[in-house]
Structure formats: C-alpha cells, structure tokens
Design a protein around this motif. Sequence first.
Motif, PDB file in Angstrom:
ATOM      1  N   LEU A  72      65.475  45.086  40.305  1.00 10.18           N
ATOM      2  CA  LEU A  72      65.177  43.864  40.532  1.00 10.18           C
ATOM      3  C   LEU A  72      65.832  43.063  39.272  1.00 10.18           C
ATOM      4  O   LEU A  72      65.375  42.992  38.466  1.00 10.18           O
ATOM      5  N   TYR A  73      67.199  42.243  39.577  1.00 10.47           N
ATOM      6  CA  TYR A  73      67.513  41.375  38.601  1.00 10.47           C
ATOM      7  C   TYR A  73      67.215  40.154  38.570  1.00 10.47           C
ATOM      8  O   TYR A  73      67.368  39.393  39.729  1.00 10.47           O
ATOM      9  N   CYS A  74      66.555  39.470  37.562  1.00 16.20           N
ATOM     10  CA  CYS A  74      66.235  38.195  37.771  1.00 16.20           C
ATOM     11  C   CYS A  74      66.902  37.273  36.743  1.00 16.20           C
ATOM     12  O   CYS A  74      67.113  37.732  35.726  1.00 16.20           O
ATOM     13  N   TYR A  75      67.646  36.018  37.075  1.00 21.71           N
ATOM     14  CA  TYR A  75      68.297  35.351  36.374  1.00 21.71           C
ATOM     15  C   TYR A  75      67.624  33.884  35.682  1.00 21.71           C
ATOM     16  O   TYR A  75      66.895  33.414  36.744  1.00 21.71           O
ATOM     17  N   VAL A  76      67.842  33.607  34.294  1.00 17.90           N
ATOM     18  CA  VAL A  76      67.163  32.441  34.013  1.00 17.90           C
ATOM     19  C   VAL A  76      68.081  31.797  33.174  1.00 17.90           C
ATOM     20  O   VAL A  76      68.488  32.484  32.131  1.00 17.90           O
ATOM     21  N   GLU A  77      68.130  30.447  33.344  1.00 20.39           N
ATOM     22  CA  GLU A  77      68.968  29.805  32.311  1.00 20.39           C
ATOM     23  C   GLU A  77      68.155  29.188  31.303  1.00 20.39           C
ATOM     24  O   GLU A  77      66.864  28.670  31.533  1.00 20.39           O
ATOM     25  N   MET A  78      68.339  29.619  29.989  1.00 26.71           N
ATOM     26  CA  MET A  78      67.354  29.466  28.817  1.00 26.71           C
ATOM     27  C   MET A  78      68.281  29.417  27.385  1.00 26.71           C
ATOM     28  O   MET A  78      69.385  30.197  27.448  1.00 26.71           O
ATOM     29  N   LEU A  79      67.738  28.879  26.474  1.00 24.38           N
ATOM     30  CA  LEU A  79      68.266  28.950  25.185  1.00 24.38           C
ATOM     31  C   LEU A  79      67.800  30.547  24.726  1.00 24.38           C
ATOM     32  O   LEU A  79      66.643  30.929  25.050  1.00 24.38           O
ATOM     33  N   LEU A  80      68.330  31.039  23.763  1.00 23.47           N
ATOM     34  CA  LEU A  80      68.271  32.396  23.361  1.00 23.47           C
ATOM     35  C   LEU A  80      67.361  32.326  22.104  1.00 23.47           C
ATOM     36  O   LEU A  80      67.757  32.597  21.008  1.00 23.47           O
ATOM     37  N   ILE A  81      66.159  31.993  22.344  1.00 22.20           N
ATOM     38  CA  ILE A  81      64.888  32.134  21.582  1.00 22.20           C
ATOM     39  C   ILE A  81      64.092  33.304  21.548  1.00 22.20           C
ATOM     40  O   ILE A  81      63.420  33.620  22.802  1.00 22.20           O
ATOM     41  N   HIS A  82      63.994  34.041  20.711  1.00 18.61           N
ATOM     42  CA  HIS A  82      63.194  35.301  20.750  1.00 18.61           C
ATOM     43  C   HIS A  82      61.798  35.280  21.456  1.00 18.61           C
ATOM     44  O   HIS A  82      61.560  35.747  22.308  1.00 18.61           O
ATOM     45  N   GLU A  83      60.930  34.228  20.965  1.00 19.25           N
ATOM     46  CA  GLU A  83      59.637  34.111  21.265  1.00 19.25           C
ATOM     47  C   GLU A  83      59.626  33.795  23.047  1.00 19.25           C
ATOM     48  O   GLU A  83      58.940  34.289  23.791  1.00 19.25           O
ATOM     49  N   GLU A  84      60.718  32.937  23.457  1.00 17.87           N
ATOM     50  CA  GLU A  84      60.517  32.678  24.791  1.00 17.87           C
ATOM     51  C   GLU A  84      61.217  33.848  25.578  1.00 17.87           C
ATOM     52  O   GLU A  84      60.523  34.042  26.687  1.00 17.87           O
ATOM     53  N   ILE A  85      62.113  34.592  24.971  1.00 22.29           N
ATOM     54  CA  ILE A  85      62.412  35.921  25.847  1.00 22.29           C
ATOM     55  C   ILE A  85      61.395  36.889  26.050  1.00 22.29           C
ATOM     56  O   ILE A  85      60.975  37.344  27.144  1.00 22.29           O
ATOM     57  N   VAL A  86      60.336  37.136  24.951  1.00 20.85           N
ATOM     58  CA  VAL A  86      59.288  37.983  24.969  1.00 20.85           C
ATOM     59  C   VAL A  86      58.359  37.164  25.934  1.00 20.85           C
ATOM     60  O   VAL A  86      57.712  37.932  26.569  1.00 20.85           O
ATOM     61  N   ASN A  87      58.156  35.822  25.848  1.00 16.23           N
ATOM     62  CA  ASN A  87      57.308  35.344  26.798  1.00 16.23           C
ATOM     63  C   ASN A  87      57.640  35.605  28.393  1.00 16.23           C
ATOM     64  O   ASN A  87      56.810  35.957  29.259  1.00 16.23           O
ATOM     65  N   VAL A  88      58.990  35.234  28.670  1.00 11.99           N
ATOM     66  CA  VAL A  88      59.347  35.714  29.922  1.00 11.99           C
ATOM     67  C   VAL A  88      59.085  37.143  30.354  1.00 11.99           C
ATOM     68  O   VAL A  88      58.775  37.321  31.617  1.00 11.99           O
ATOM     69  N   GLN A  89      59.631  38.043  29.639  1.00 14.86           N
ATOM     70  CA  GLN A  89      59.205  39.411  29.874  1.00 14.86           C
ATOM     71  C   GLN A  89      57.530  39.602  30.193  1.00 14.86           C
ATOM     72  O   GLN A  89      57.589  40.447  31.192  1.00 14.86           O
ATOM     73  N   ARG A  90      57.046  38.993  29.192  1.00 19.10           N
ATOM     74  CA  ARG A  90      55.486  39.218  29.547  1.00 19.10           C
ATOM     75  C   ARG A  90      55.290  38.603  31.104  1.00 19.10           C
ATOM     76  O   ARG A  90      54.343  39.324  31.739  1.00 19.10           O
ATOM     77  N   ARG A  91      55.687  37.670  31.310  1.00 20.19           N
ATOM     78  CA  ARG A  91      55.458  36.879  32.716  1.00 20.19           C
ATOM     79  C   ARG A  91      56.017  37.768  33.725  1.00 20.19           C
ATOM     80  O   ARG A  91      55.164  38.157  34.720  1.00 20.19           O
ATOM     81  N   LEU A  92      57.328  38.468  33.713  1.00 19.35           N
ATOM     82  CA  LEU A  92      57.555  39.227  34.644  1.00 19.35           C
ATOM     83  C   LEU A  92      56.874  40.508  34.723  1.00 19.35           C
ATOM     84  O   LEU A  92      56.674  40.862  36.001  1.00 19.35           O
ATOM     85  N   ASP A  93      56.290  40.977  33.475  1.00 15.07           N
ATOM     86  CA  ASP A  93      55.502  42.222  33.627  1.00 15.07           C
ATOM     87  C   ASP A  93      54.181  41.737  34.485  1.00 15.07           C
ATOM     88  O   ASP A  93      53.786  42.737  35.170  1.00 15.07           O
ATOM     89  N   GLU A  94      53.505  40.710  34.085  1.00 11.88           N
ATOM     90  CA  GLU A  94      52.367  40.347  34.840  1.00 11.88           C
ATOM     91  C   GLU A  94      52.535  40.246  36.359  1.00 11.88           C
ATOM     92  O   GLU A  94      51.912  40.875  37.068  1.00 11.88           O
ATOM     93  N   LEU A  95      53.528  39.510  36.975  1.00 13.14           N
ATOM     94  CA  LEU A  95      53.847  39.432  38.133  1.00 13.14           C
ATOM     95  C   LEU A  95      54.299  40.765  38.925  1.00 13.14           C
ATOM     96  O   LEU A  95      54.202  41.030  39.942  1.00 13.14           O
ATOM     97  N   SER A  96      55.097  41.640  38.033  1.00 10.88           N
ATOM     98  CA  SER A  96      55.359  43.020  38.438  1.00 10.88           C
ATOM     99  C   SER A  96      54.456  44.010  38.812  1.00 10.88           C
ATOM    100  O   SER A  96      54.576  44.874  39.788  1.00 10.88           O
ATOM    101  N   GLU A  97      53.659  43.944  37.950  1.00 13.60           N
ATOM    102  CA  GLU A  97      52.663  45.074  37.961  1.00 13.60           C
ATOM    103  C   GLU A  97      52.001  45.282  39.333  1.00 13.60           C
ATOM    104  O   GLU A  97      51.729  46.604  39.822  1.00 13.60           O
ATOM    105  N   PRO A  98      51.405  44.411  39.929  1.00 10.94           N
ATOM    106  CA  PRO A  98      50.787  44.867  41.283  1.00 10.94           C
ATOM    107  C   PRO A  98      51.869  45.389  42.179  1.00 10.94           C
ATOM    108  O   PRO A  98      51.212  45.810  43.052  1.00 10.94           O
ATOM    109  N   PHE A  99      53.274  45.465  42.147  1.00  7.58           N
ATOM    110  CA  PHE A  99      54.095  45.871  42.898  1.00  7.58           C
ATOM    111  C   PHE A  99      54.762  47.310  42.330  1.00  7.58           C
ATOM    112  O   PHE A  99      55.646  47.838  42.989  1.00  7.58           O
TER     113      PHE A  99
END
Length: 111
Positions: A72-99
């Motif tokens: 599943l490819y997910c697209y987000v428009e954002m600034l390339l900030i390390h902390e923000e990228i890590v936060n998005v990945q964490r959020r995607l992991d949380e939402l993906s785990e039940p599936f």
Amino acid sequence: MRLFPKKFPNDEDGQVLKMLYKQGVDFNKPQIVDFFIGIPDSESGNALSTALRNDGFSCELEQDEETKEWTLYCYVEMLLIHEEIVNVQRRLDELSEPFGGYTDGWGVMVD
C-alpha cells in the motif's frame, strides 16, 4: 549560493534525507513523500486503505507481479523533517498493525 553540509541523524531515515539533500532536493518546500506499507493480501490492503484515507492519507494498493506481495503506497505532502517522517511512520504502523501491515520505508521522487 553555496550549499553547506547539513547534519542528519545517524539512522536509516537520516541516511535517506542526507542522500536527498546531496541530490539537491529543496528542503524548504514541501515534497510528496511516498510511504510503503507491506500488507498480507488485497482484502486487508483495501480495508487499511479506507482507514488511512479516513486519517487523511492518499493511498494506492498494488501487487508485485513477480513476488505477488501486496504494498500500500501512501502519499503525504510535507517538509522533509526527520522527526516528522518518523512520526508519520509510527502513525502508519499503529494504523496498519490491526490489518497485518507494517511500514516498509519511504521515498521522494527526485527530478
């Protein structure tokens, strides 16, 4: 104007950011960042896609013709900030785990 070396965290995400910086990607303007989620099958992928769209992500589900694996490819428009990228990945992991899904990296298209 001369570009001076920028410091990036010493982890996988930091290495990708460093590579993008060296390739001349403009870190001062938002970029389309593609996040990859491994998913066990199309049914799980479609259900997760709906959940992610409800959370503000744009998604596309694809199956690799050779390996038959689903991504599943997910697209987000954002600034390339390390902390923000890590936060998005964490959020995607949380939402993906039940599936049965998991984040499997990210990238940015470079001209």
